[in-house]
Every structure is written in structure tokens, then in C-alpha cells.
Motif scaffolding. Structure first.
Motif, PDB file in Angstrom:
ATOM      1  N   ILE A  25       2.563 -48.310  92.768  1.00  0.00           N
ATOM      2  CA  ILE A  25       3.085 -49.282  93.715  1.00  0.00           C
ATOM      3  C   ILE A  25       3.888 -50.372  93.001  1.00  0.00           C
ATOM      4  O   ILE A  25       4.998 -50.700  93.401  1.00  0.00           O
ATOM      5  CB  ILE A  25       1.929 -49.894  94.527  1.00  0.00           C
ATOM      6  N   ILE A  37       0.338 -58.531  97.411  1.00  0.00           N
ATOM      7  CA  ILE A  37       0.149 -57.186  97.958  1.00  0.00           C
ATOM      8  C   ILE A  37      -0.293 -57.230  99.421  1.00  0.00           C
ATOM      9  O   ILE A  37      -0.316 -56.191 100.081  1.00  0.00           O
ATOM     10  CB  ILE A  37      -0.865 -56.373  97.135  1.00  0.00           C
ATOM     11  N   PHE A  48       1.156 -51.538 101.737  1.00  0.00           N
ATOM     12  CA  PHE A  48       0.511 -50.764 100.688  1.00  0.00           C
ATOM     13  C   PHE A  48      -0.918 -50.376 101.038  1.00  0.00           C
ATOM     14  O   PHE A  48      -1.649 -49.859 100.187  1.00  0.00           O
ATOM     15  CB  PHE A  48       0.498 -51.556  99.375  1.00  0.00           C
ATOM     16  N   TRP A  49      -1.346 -50.596 102.274  1.00  0.00           N
ATOM     17  CA  TRP A  49      -2.751 -50.462 102.641  1.00  0.00           C
ATOM     18  C   TRP A  49      -2.949 -49.340 103.654  1.00  0.00           C
ATOM     19  O   TRP A  49      -2.052 -48.993 104.417  1.00  0.00           O
ATOM     20  CB  TRP A  49      -3.266 -51.774 103.235  1.00  0.00           C
ATOM     21  N   ALA A  85      -6.256 -50.352  99.431  1.00  0.00           N
ATOM     22  CA  ALA A  85      -4.963 -50.198  98.752  1.00  0.00           C
ATOM     23  C   ALA A  85      -5.213 -49.569  97.378  1.00  0.00           C
ATOM     24  O   ALA A  85      -6.171 -49.945  96.700  1.00  0.00           O
ATOM     25  CB  ALA A  85      -4.267 -51.545  98.598  1.00  0.00           C
ATOM     26  N   PRO A  86      -4.391 -48.601  96.990  1.00  0.00           N
ATOM     27  CA  PRO A  86      -3.210 -48.095  97.698  1.00  0.00           C
ATOM     28  C   PRO A  86      -3.575 -47.204  98.879  1.00  0.00           C
ATOM     29  O   PRO A  86      -4.732 -46.815  99.042  1.00  0.00           O
ATOM     30  CB  PRO A  86      -2.469 -47.315  96.617  1.00  0.00           C
ATOM     31  N   LYS A  92      -1.449 -45.211  92.678  1.00  0.00           N
ATOM     32  CA  LYS A  92      -2.202 -46.214  91.946  1.00  0.00           C
ATOM     33  C   LYS A  92      -1.425 -47.518  91.973  1.00  0.00           C
ATOM     34  O   LYS A  92      -0.223 -47.556  92.242  1.00  0.00           O
ATOM     35  CB  LYS A  92      -2.474 -45.771  90.512  1.00  0.00           C
ATOM     36  N   MET A  93      -2.117 -48.606  91.643  1.00  0.00           N
ATOM     37  CA  MET A  93      -1.491 -49.918  91.706  1.00  0.00           C
ATOM     38  C   MET A  93      -0.538 -50.141  90.536  1.00  0.00           C
ATOM     39  O   MET A  93       0.500 -50.765  90.688  1.00  0.00           O
ATOM     40  CB  MET A  93      -2.559 -51.008  91.715  1.00  0.00           C
ATOM     41  N   CYS A  95      -1.028 -52.093  88.017  1.00  0.00           N
ATOM     42  CA  CYS A  95      -1.003 -53.544  87.840  1.00  0.00           C
ATOM     43  C   CYS A  95      -1.835 -53.912  86.625  1.00  0.00           C
ATOM     44  O   CYS A  95      -2.985 -53.480  86.498  1.00  0.00           O
ATOM     45  CB  CYS A  95      -1.545 -54.248  89.082  1.00  0.00           C
ATOM     46  N   MET A 177      -7.600 -49.852  92.360  1.00  0.00           N
ATOM     47  CA  MET A 177      -7.624 -49.880  93.820  1.00  0.00           C
ATOM     48  C   MET A 177      -8.585 -50.956  94.304  1.00  0.00           C
ATOM     49  O   MET A 177      -9.411 -51.464  93.540  1.00  0.00           O
ATOM     50  CB  MET A 177      -8.013 -48.514  94.397  1.00  0.00           C
TER      51      MET A 177
END
Length: 232
Positions: A25, A37, A48-49, A85-86, A92-93, A95, A177
Motif C-alpha cells: 500500500i 491511512i 485501504f480497509w 487494513a490492508p 501488505k502495508m 510501512c 496489518m
């Protein structure tokens, strides 16, 4: 000897395509400052959810203490209603920011946050913070922690690096997540590279403090006009 062969019809509409490489994401997002987010008053608050209403409700509404919309998640059994999320398990995030912040209103009802991270041992660690817990519990893959909130709006700041080091003595690598269960009202969910003061953030990132009405002194003169009792 020839055995009979039975063929089963295949419904190709139910077949899912699993790509070899998972999509991320926040891969093309510059991860400095603040990265949002979830924003309750945005154009696509749940972009994103994924939504799991269960036997509860997930909707946007207006509250008198907030100038704008909030995302309300309510359910009689909190574990059946949540957002995650995701939106796809194949994503995957991506992040690496060390701070997770939620601007949430506590409704004096069971509320739980659950998220997963990857550490320096390439292990997936899961953390669950809940207002229903009274003590912490730690296992090799999951950490349960109590969450204490006051009635009204709260800013929950989670230090991912410190929490991973304190729980498993490993370094935080990546955020994977998150699940947010009922019962609560959300305004913002975002990542930050450091802890910021309220003066350094936009207005909609801060907690709305309730206005206290002005009350007259005890020795004030009596009046028949109620409008004079509460001045802004």
C-alpha cells in the motif's frame, strides 16, 4: 482393471488469482512526517480497509463535539464487528515508520486494537490492546496488553520500536496489518516518524476538547434570562 473416473464441475468464477509478488500500500509513499491511512471526513475513508460489520454497524455520522464526520463502529459483541487494513491478505502495508497513532472516542464499551509487525528475526509478532484486559500476557507469537482510555476523545500513540523491543527483545522492521474492533468512533489513523506536538499538526489531527460553559459567580445578581447564564 479400469476404475471409473468421476469429474466434478469447476466454477471458474470462484477461482482466485494469487500473484507471486504481493502488492504494497505505502510502497510509493515518502514515509516521512505523517502518513494517513484512515480519515473519517475524507473522500475515501476506507480506501485501504475491508469492512466486517458482523452483527453490528459501521457507518459515518456527525457528532456535536466534532465539526465533521466520524466513523462509528458499534456491536453488542465487539469481536464480530471490525475493520482491517490492508483490504486483501495478499497485500501488505510496507510501512517502516515507528509510531502508530489513533484518534479515537471511547464509548465506555469493550474496545480492541490488534496489529502485526515483522521483527529482525523475520518473525510475525501480533499485539492485541483491549479495554477488557486487566493484565498482560506474552507468548512467542502474540502479546496481550490492557488499554486504558478515558471517556471521550483519546489519542492513542503506539511506539512500535519500543513495544517490539520490550516484548521480544528484537528490532522492529515493518508494519504488516491492523484490526480495529468495536466499540469506538474514529477520526484519524496514521503513522508518524516521530512524536509531534499538537501545534505542529493540522487541526483535524488533534483532539477536540469540549467547551466548558461559562457559569456566573455565586454572588451574581439573579436574572430571569437563561441566555445570560451560559456565555461563550
Amino acid at each position: 482393471m479400469v476404475l471409473p473416473i468421476r469429474t466434478m464441475p469447476v466454477d471458474w468464477r470462484r477461482r482466485k488469482y494469487f500473484p507471486r509478488q504481493k502488492s504494497a500500500i505505502l510502497r510509493n509513499v515518502i514515509q516521512t512526517g505523517v502518513v494517513t491511512i484512515l480519515s473519517s471526513h475524507g473522500y475515501e475513508p476506507l480506501k485501504f480497509w475491508t469492512i466486517h460489520p458482523g452483527n453490528g454497524s459501521i457507518l459515518r455520522m456527525r457528532t456535536p463535539d466534532v465539526k465533521g464526520l466520524v466513523l462509528e463502529i458499534l456491536a453488542p459483541i465487539f469481536c464480530t464487528t471490525y475493520i482491517a487494513a490492508p483490504e486483501d491478505i495478499r497485500m501488505k502495508m510496507d510501512c517502516t515508520m515507528p509510531l502508530l497513532v489513533l484518534v479515537v472516542e471511547y464509548l465506555e464499551a469493550p474496545f480492541t486494537i490488534e496489529f502485526s509487525v515483522k521483527d529482525s528475526r523475520n518473525m510475525k509478532r501480533k499485539f492485541r490492546l483491549s479495554t477488557c484486559l486487566m493484565s498482560s500476557k506474552l507468548s512467542s507469537l502474540m502479546c496481550h496488553m490492557p488499554l486504558e482510555l478515558r471517556k471521550g476523545w483519546n489519542k492513542v500513540e503506539i511506539d512500535l520500536e519500543g513495544l517490539t523491543m520490550l516484548s521480544y527483545n528484537t528490532n522492529y522492521v515493518e508494519f504488516l496489518m491492523i484490526y480495529i474492533y468495536a466499540n469506538c468512533r474514529l477520526r484519524k489513523v496514521y503513522f508518524a516518524d516521530q512524536e509531534y506536538d499538537e501545534s505542529e499538526l493540522p487541526v483535524d489531527f488533534n483532539i477536540k476538547k469540549p467547551k466548558i460553559p461559562h457559569k456566573p459567580e455565586e454572588n451574581a445578581a439573579f436574572t430571569l434570562y437563561p441566555a445570560n447564564l451560559h456565555k461563550e
